[in-house]
Scaffold this active site. Sequence first.
Site, PDB file in Angstrom:
ATOM      1  N   TRP A  86       8.333 -77.526  -2.457  1.00  0.00           N
ATOM      2  CA  TRP A  86       7.961 -78.831  -1.885  1.00  0.00           C
ATOM      3  C   TRP A  86       8.354 -79.936  -2.871  1.00  0.00           C
ATOM      4  O   TRP A  86       8.175 -79.779  -4.094  1.00  0.00           O
ATOM      5  CB  TRP A  86       6.457 -78.894  -1.628  1.00  0.00           C
ATOM      6  CG  TRP A  86       6.082 -78.707  -0.192  1.00  0.00           C
ATOM      7  CD1 TRP A  86       5.713 -79.674   0.682  1.00  0.00           C
ATOM      8  CD2 TRP A  86       6.025 -77.475   0.548  1.00  0.00           C
ATOM      9  NE1 TRP A  86       5.440 -79.134   1.916  1.00  0.00           N
ATOM     10  CE2 TRP A  86       5.635 -77.786   1.863  1.00  0.00           C
ATOM     11  CE3 TRP A  86       6.301 -76.152   0.240  1.00  0.00           C
ATOM     12  CZ2 TRP A  86       5.486 -76.819   2.855  1.00  0.00           C
ATOM     13  CZ3 TRP A  86       6.157 -75.186   1.226  1.00  0.00           C
ATOM     14  CH2 TRP A  86       5.763 -75.519   2.509  1.00  0.00           C
ATOM     15  N   ASN A  87       8.823 -81.033  -2.316  1.00  0.00           N
ATOM     16  CA  ASN A  87       9.431 -82.116  -3.085  1.00  0.00           C
ATOM     17  C   ASN A  87       8.493 -82.740  -4.129  1.00  0.00           C
ATOM     18  O   ASN A  87       8.698 -82.591  -5.336  1.00  0.00           O
ATOM     19  CB  ASN A  87       9.925 -83.147  -2.060  1.00  0.00           C
ATOM     20  CG  ASN A  87      10.640 -84.327  -2.639  1.00  0.00           C
ATOM     21  OD1 ASN A  87      10.320 -84.769  -3.729  1.00  0.00           O
ATOM     22  ND2 ASN A  87      11.611 -84.866  -1.921  1.00  0.00           N
TER      23      ASN A  87
ATOM     24  N   GLY B 241       3.167 -87.193   2.488  1.00  0.00           N
ATOM     25  CA  GLY B 241       2.506 -86.243   1.601  1.00  0.00           C
ATOM     26  C   GLY B 241       0.992 -86.290   1.772  1.00  0.00           C
ATOM     27  O   GLY B 241       0.278 -85.449   1.249  1.00  0.00           O
TER      28      GLY B 241
ATOM     29  N   ASP C  51      -0.871 -86.004   4.669  1.00  0.00           N
ATOM     30  CA  ASP C  51      -0.522 -85.662   6.041  1.00  0.00           C
ATOM     31  C   ASP C  51      -1.412 -86.209   7.155  1.00  0.00           C
ATOM     32  O   ASP C  51      -0.920 -86.710   8.135  1.00  0.00           O
ATOM     33  CB  ASP C  51      -0.471 -84.135   6.173  1.00  0.00           C
ATOM     34  CG  ASP C  51       0.446 -83.491   5.133  1.00  0.00           C
ATOM     35  OD1 ASP C  51       0.989 -84.212   4.275  1.00  0.00           O
ATOM     36  OD2 ASP C  51       0.619 -82.271   5.184  1.00  0.00           O
TER      37      ASP C  51
ATOM     38  N   GLU D  76      -6.722 -76.662  -4.150  1.00  0.00           N
ATOM     39  CA  GLU D  76      -5.788 -77.650  -3.583  1.00  0.00           C
ATOM     40  C   GLU D  76      -6.432 -79.042  -3.577  1.00  0.00           C
ATOM     41  O   GLU D  76      -5.806 -80.027  -3.921  1.00  0.00           O
ATOM     42  CB  GLU D  76      -5.412 -77.211  -2.170  1.00  0.00           C
ATOM     43  CG  GLU D  76      -4.331 -78.061  -1.524  1.00  0.00           C
ATOM     44  CD  GLU D  76      -3.914 -77.540  -0.157  1.00  0.00           C
ATOM     45  OE1 GLU D  76      -4.579 -76.620   0.367  1.00  0.00           O
ATOM     46  OE2 GLU D  76      -2.913 -78.059   0.385  1.00  0.00           O
TER      47      GLU D  76
HETATM   48  C1  GLC Z   1       0.204 -80.331   2.018  1.00  0.00           C
HETATM   49  C2  GLC Z   1       0.021 -81.695   1.382  1.00  0.00           C
HETATM   50  C3  GLC Z   1       1.355 -82.192   0.835  1.00  0.00           C
HETATM   51  C4  GLC Z   1       1.924 -81.143  -0.119  1.00  0.00           C
HETATM   52  C5  GLC Z   1       2.000 -79.765   0.525  1.00  0.00           C
HETATM   53  C6  GLC Z   1       2.341 -78.672  -0.469  1.00  0.00           C
HETATM   54  O1  GLC Z   1       1.041 -80.401   3.118  1.00  0.00           O
HETATM   55  O2  GLC Z   1      -0.508 -82.607   2.293  1.00  0.00           O
HETATM   56  O3  GLC Z   1       1.211 -83.397   0.182  1.00  0.00           O
HETATM   57  O4  GLC Z   1       3.176 -81.532  -0.573  1.00  0.00           O
HETATM   58  O5  GLC Z   1       0.749 -79.429   1.076  1.00  0.00           O
HETATM   59  O6  GLC Z   1       1.388 -78.631  -1.505  1.00  0.00           O
END
Ligand code: GLC
Length: 424
Positions: free
Chosen positions: A37-38, A165, A167, A395
């Site tokens: 993931w970015n 990010g 969401d 998380e």
């Molecule tokens: C969820 C979060 C996002 C993050 C991804 C991987 O989708 O909302 O911000 O990049 O998880 O951790």
Amino acid sequence: MLIRNPEATPESARTILRRNDRGGYTVPNGRIYPFQWNWDSGFVALGYLTFDDKRAWQELDALFAGQWDDGMVPHIVFHKPAEGYYPGPEIWGTRHAPPTSGISQPPVITSAVLRLFREAKDREAAGKNARALFPKLLAWHRWWHETRDPERSGLVTSVHPWESGRDNLPDWDAPLAAVTPKLDVSALRKDITHVNADERPSHDFYNRVMTLVEEAKALGWNGARVARELSFRVCDLGIQCILMRADRDLRALAEALSQPVVGEIDGWLAQESAAFGRLVAPDGSFRSLDLRSGQLSPAVTAATFMPLYARAVDAAAASALARLFEQWMTRVAFAVPSTDPSYPGFDPQRYWRGPVWLIMNFMIADGFVAYGFDHIADRIRRDSRAIVRRSGFMEYFDPRDGRGLGGCDFSWSAAIALYWGLLD
Ligand code: GLC
């Protein structure tokens, strides 16, 4: 009473990063998010920087392997097939090699590169790596300022809640309500097989966001058309602030590396500063903007403090944000809840509608320090330390009691805890 979690040590944080390393890139969490993931990688690189410079640079190189010809850096790079995630590469249908999603994420990478460039122990490699990454970063910034700001308004367009990010913010409720769901993906979801459904977004949310993916696919993922035609078009306050800070950091890199693009970057910064006032609500808080309806979001989220991180406001606005922070903290025990705790839709356990995220805390504290509010930054760091010690590298966390939520052994939580010195 907080119980110190025996897992929360520098060694266990490093072990999480190593365990989530899939050979040059790090997955956020092996089960829920088994790809790269970015923006996660930007924070993960800072974690590696505390013990392995080389691996930090490698993380970023792996991400840029997914960069598109038009400059976009996708929010997911599917380097290798993996089970357990929906929507996978075949659903995005972007026809890129390696396979990627079709949207981006907040550009924290540039600011991570500047930190690596300044702080990495191997100075020679730092210069070489930053120089090699510079044109790629520049292309990505141009994509934001040109493709994603077709009118050169100074505010960039986001076309998908996942691009922010953050969401499932309340910010996206009204713009998503205007998207007519064209499919039912409830049976395809895999996230709720890993995590409690009440800590995740609803089926209705998924049906709408997947409709947006179908819309973009029908446009052949053409960047210019996606920016103008998708039925969800917003200016996300988080992205706008992170981009503005990234522009400043790119400028610093350009100067250090004698790259002749400072004038172009200054042009972006001037436009962004001039447009920033469009994100201020009458009460002085900062909000996301629905570019289709012209409405500011009804909710205040933790991004209201991000103009400090962007260095986008004056001293008076900064003081108002410091007062707002103190008000929020009369309602919760741990900083910083992702959504205003007095907002009617505040939900301390659901994803971005209330819980604390360490990466946000890190950026918000950075902003408060820059404006001289060291006591607030200290408070945020102290709370971050307390929740990690209590709950480990989860998380996200409940702002009422610091309980860990979502997935466990999370790479960016471990990485920020290392870089920010929360475990010492
Ligand atoms: C969820 C979060 C996002 C993050 C991804 C991987 O989708 O909302 O911000 O990049 O998880 O951790």
